[in-house]
Design a protein around this motif. Structure first.
Motif, PDB file in Angstrom:
ATOM      1  N   LEU A   1      52.184  59.812  52.100  1.00 11.90           N
ATOM      2  CA  LEU A   1      52.725  58.487  51.825  1.00 11.90           C
ATOM      3  C   LEU A   1      52.419  58.082  50.390  1.00 11.90           C
ATOM      4  CD1 LEU A   1      51.507  56.760  55.113  1.00 11.90           C
ATOM      5  CD2 LEU A   1      53.722  57.856  54.699  1.00 11.90           C
ATOM      6  N   ARG A   2      53.292  57.271  49.822  1.00 10.48           N
ATOM      7  CA  ARG A   2      53.084  56.782  48.460  1.00 10.48           C
ATOM      8  C   ARG A   2      52.868  55.275  48.471  1.00 10.48           C
ATOM      9  NH1 ARG A   2      57.426  56.764  43.513  1.00 10.48           N
ATOM     10  NH2 ARG A   2      58.175  54.992  44.712  1.00 10.48           N
ATOM     11  N   GLU A   3      51.947  54.818  47.631  1.00  9.02           N
ATOM     12  CA  GLU A   3      51.693  53.391  47.470  1.00  9.02           C
ATOM     13  C   GLU A   3      51.629  53.061  45.986  1.00  9.02           C
ATOM     14  OE1 GLU A   3      48.476  51.710  49.810  1.00  9.02           O
ATOM     15  OE2 GLU A   3      48.452  53.500  51.084  1.00  9.02           O
ATOM     16  N   ILE A   4      51.926  51.817  45.664  1.00 13.34           N
ATOM     17  CA  ILE A   4      51.774  51.307  44.305  1.00 13.34           C
ATOM     18  C   ILE A   4      50.745  50.183  44.349  1.00 13.34           C
ATOM     19  CG2 ILE A   4      52.905  50.276  42.305  1.00 13.34           C
ATOM     20  CD1 ILE A   4      53.924  53.059  42.914  1.00 13.34           C
ATOM     21  N   TRP A   5      49.673  50.322  43.571  1.00 14.75           N
ATOM     22  CA  TRP A   5      48.626  49.308  43.515  1.00 14.75           C
ATOM     23  C   TRP A   5      48.574  48.692  42.122  1.00 14.75           C
ATOM     24  CZ3 TRP A   5      43.597  51.714  46.044  1.00 14.75           C
ATOM     25  CH2 TRP A   5      43.835  51.931  47.412  1.00 14.75           C
ATOM     26  N   SER A   6      48.234  47.421  42.068  1.00  9.79           N
ATOM     27  CA  SER A   6      47.958  46.782  40.783  1.00  9.79           C
ATOM     28  C   SER A   6      46.635  47.318  40.236  1.00  9.79           C
ATOM     29  CB  SER A   6      47.866  45.264  40.958  1.00  9.79           C
ATOM     30  OG  SER A   6      46.730  44.937  41.755  1.00  9.79           O
ATOM     31  N   LYS A   7      46.407  47.131  38.951  1.00  7.11           N
ATOM     32  CA  LYS A   7      45.142  47.568  38.366  1.00  7.11           C
ATOM     33  C   LYS A   7      43.970  46.822  38.994  1.00  7.11           C
ATOM     34  CE  LYS A   7      44.815  48.771  34.028  1.00  7.11           C
ATOM     35  NZ  LYS A   7      44.874  48.809  32.538  1.00  7.11           N
ATOM     36  N   SER A   8      44.166  45.538  39.278  1.00 10.12           N
ATOM     37  CA  SER A   8      43.071  44.757  39.860  1.00 10.12           C
ATOM     38  C   SER A   8      42.719  45.264  41.255  1.00 10.12           C
ATOM     39  CB  SER A   8      43.439  43.271  39.905  1.00 10.12           C
ATOM     40  OG  SER A   8      44.630  43.065  40.659  1.00 10.12           O
ATOM     41  N   LYS A   9      43.729  45.586  42.072  1.00 12.10           N
ATOM     42  CA  LYS A   9      43.443  46.127  43.399  1.00 12.10           C
ATOM     43  C   LYS A   9      42.778  47.493  43.290  1.00 12.10           C
ATOM     44  CE  LYS A   9      45.403  47.520  47.833  1.00 12.10           C
ATOM     45  NZ  LYS A   9      46.580  47.569  48.726  1.00 12.10           N
ATOM     46  N   SER A  10      43.253  48.318  42.362  1.00 11.76           N
ATOM     47  CA  SER A  10      42.676  49.647  42.180  1.00 11.76           C
ATOM     48  C   SER A  10      41.202  49.555  41.806  1.00 11.76           C
ATOM     49  CB  SER A  10      43.445  50.407  41.097  1.00 11.76           C
ATOM     50  OG  SER A  10      44.809  50.551  41.447  1.00 11.76           O
ATOM     51  N   LEU A  11      40.869  48.619  40.924  1.00 14.73           N
ATOM     52  CA  LEU A  11      39.470  48.444  40.525  1.00 14.73           C
ATOM     53  C   LEU A  11      38.615  47.979  41.701  1.00 14.73           C
ATOM     54  CD1 LEU A  11      39.960  46.820  37.008  1.00 14.73           C
ATOM     55  CD2 LEU A  11      39.002  49.082  37.488  1.00 14.73           C
ATOM     56  N   ARG A  12      39.174  47.124  42.546  1.00 22.13           N
ATOM     57  CA  ARG A  12      38.430  46.669  43.731  1.00 22.13           C
ATOM     58  C   ARG A  12      38.200  47.823  44.703  1.00 22.13           C
ATOM     59  NH1 ARG A  12      42.135  42.411  43.675  1.00 22.13           N
ATOM     60  NH2 ARG A  12      43.169  43.268  45.528  1.00 22.13           N
ATOM     61  N   GLU A  13      39.261  48.572  44.987  1.00 18.65           N
ATOM     62  CA  GLU A  13      39.179  49.622  45.998  1.00 18.65           C
ATOM     63  C   GLU A  13      38.304  50.792  45.543  1.00 18.65           C
ATOM     64  OE1 GLU A  13      40.371  49.507  49.065  1.00 18.65           O
ATOM     65  OE2 GLU A  13      41.273  47.535  48.773  1.00 18.65           O
ATOM     66  N   PHE A  14      38.282  51.054  44.233  1.00 20.02           N
ATOM     67  CA  PHE A  14      37.536  52.203  43.716  1.00 20.02           C
ATOM     68  C   PHE A  14      36.269  51.784  42.969  1.00 20.02           C
ATOM     69  CE2 PHE A  14      41.947  54.140  43.655  1.00 20.02           C
ATOM     70  CZ  PHE A  14      41.716  54.984  44.738  1.00 20.02           C
ATOM     71  N   LYS A  15      35.755  50.606  43.271  1.00 19.10           N
ATOM     72  CA  LYS A  15      34.619  50.072  42.512  1.00 19.10           C
ATOM     73  C   LYS A  15      33.374  50.952  42.599  1.00 19.10           C
ATOM     74  CE  LYS A  15      33.178  47.035  46.324  1.00 19.10           C
ATOM     75  NZ  LYS A  15      32.968  45.620  46.731  1.00 19.10           N
ATOM     76  N   ASN A  16      33.264  51.759  43.654  1.00 19.84           N
ATOM     77  CA  ASN A  16      32.095  52.629  43.816  1.00 19.84           C
ATOM     78  C   ASN A  16      32.320  54.036  43.268  1.00 19.84           C
ATOM     79  OD1 ASN A  16      30.572  50.609  45.166  1.00 19.84           O
ATOM     80  ND2 ASN A  16      31.651  51.072  47.077  1.00 19.84           N
TER      81      ASN A  16
END
Length: 238
Positions: free
Chosen positions: A137-152
């Motif tokens: 599956l493909r998704e498009i994330w905003s930079k802000s969401k990407s930073l939240r999801e990958f913060k660790n």
């Protein structure tokens, strides 16, 4: 309008269209993995997750085409990444690695240093993942969401921060998700088991050369015969 060059002749669609919809609308066969532009020079590849813009002229990508092989090697690299995450603690990924001919791989770190003795277990886990036939599956994330999801994950944070676009593309399968520009197929079932892990070496992080990583790499081919031929030639030094 979009022009589609088929073996039966040219079809014209009077609008931009998603590739999934195009396959259904024209009743195209299930071996079509995407479309490639007919323009000269660098050819744009549209996987089935993509939309073909107005004014484009394309032809289908079938499993025997070179563009399909690139997509399948992209898929197998992410299967490798998931296998490493399943088998080893503390895995984080850096750069995906491909060459023009046959090699796929990843730079990564983990709590345990991976060695050649781990290859059989990695290959076995990859085969198990492929057997599940997970949809991609493909998704498009905003930079802000990407930073939240990958913060660790410091490597992902670096990638997001250095991205010049305001959104990022991600692909997922079976619970594994990663930043990826594609193109990809739609299911790991397309892969088969025509791969082998070839080696592991040292690398360093793209944005900080002082951070040492490991690079694991392998080869993938459309058929078992192709794989055996490649390995035989490699052994003979051809």
């Amino acid at each position: 309008m979009v022009k589609i060059n088929l073996l039966s002749g040219q079809k014209i669609i009077g609008r931009s269209i998603k590739c999934f919809e195009l396959v259904k609308e024209l009743c195209l066969s299930s071996d079509i993995l995407g479309f490639v532009s007919c323009s000269e020079g660098d050819k744009k590849v549209y996987d089935l997750h993509s939309e073909i813009p107005e004014g484009e002229e394309v032809k289908p990508i079938r499993r025997t085409d070179k563009e399909a092989l690139h997509m399948l090697r992209h898929d197998i690299a992410h299967v490798l990444a998931q296998a490493l995450s399943d088998l080893f603690d503390g895995v984080q990924y850096g750069k995906q690695y491909f060459d023009e001919e046959s090699i796929f791989g990843f730079d990564f770190i983990s709590e345990k240093k991976v060695s050649e003795s781990d290859f059989p277990a990695i290959e076995f886990r990859m085969s198990q993942i492929i057997e599940r036939k997970d949809s991609i599956l493909r998704e498009i994330w905003s930079k802000s969401k990407s930073l939240r999801e990958f913060k660790n994950d410091s490597f992902k944070v670096d990638i997001v921060k250095n991205c010049k676009k305001e959104s990022l593309m991600l692909y997922s399968h079976g619970g594994y998700i990663d930043i990826c520009g594609g193109p990809r197929t739609t299911n790991n079932d397309f892969l088969g088991h025509n791969f082998e892990i070839l080696g592991i070496g040292e690398s360093s992080w793209l944005y900080d050369g002082s951070i040492k990583m490991q690079r694991i790499y392998g080869t993938y081919w459309p058929t078992e015969a192709d794989l055996k031929n490649y390995l035989s030639q490699k052994k003979q030094g051809i």
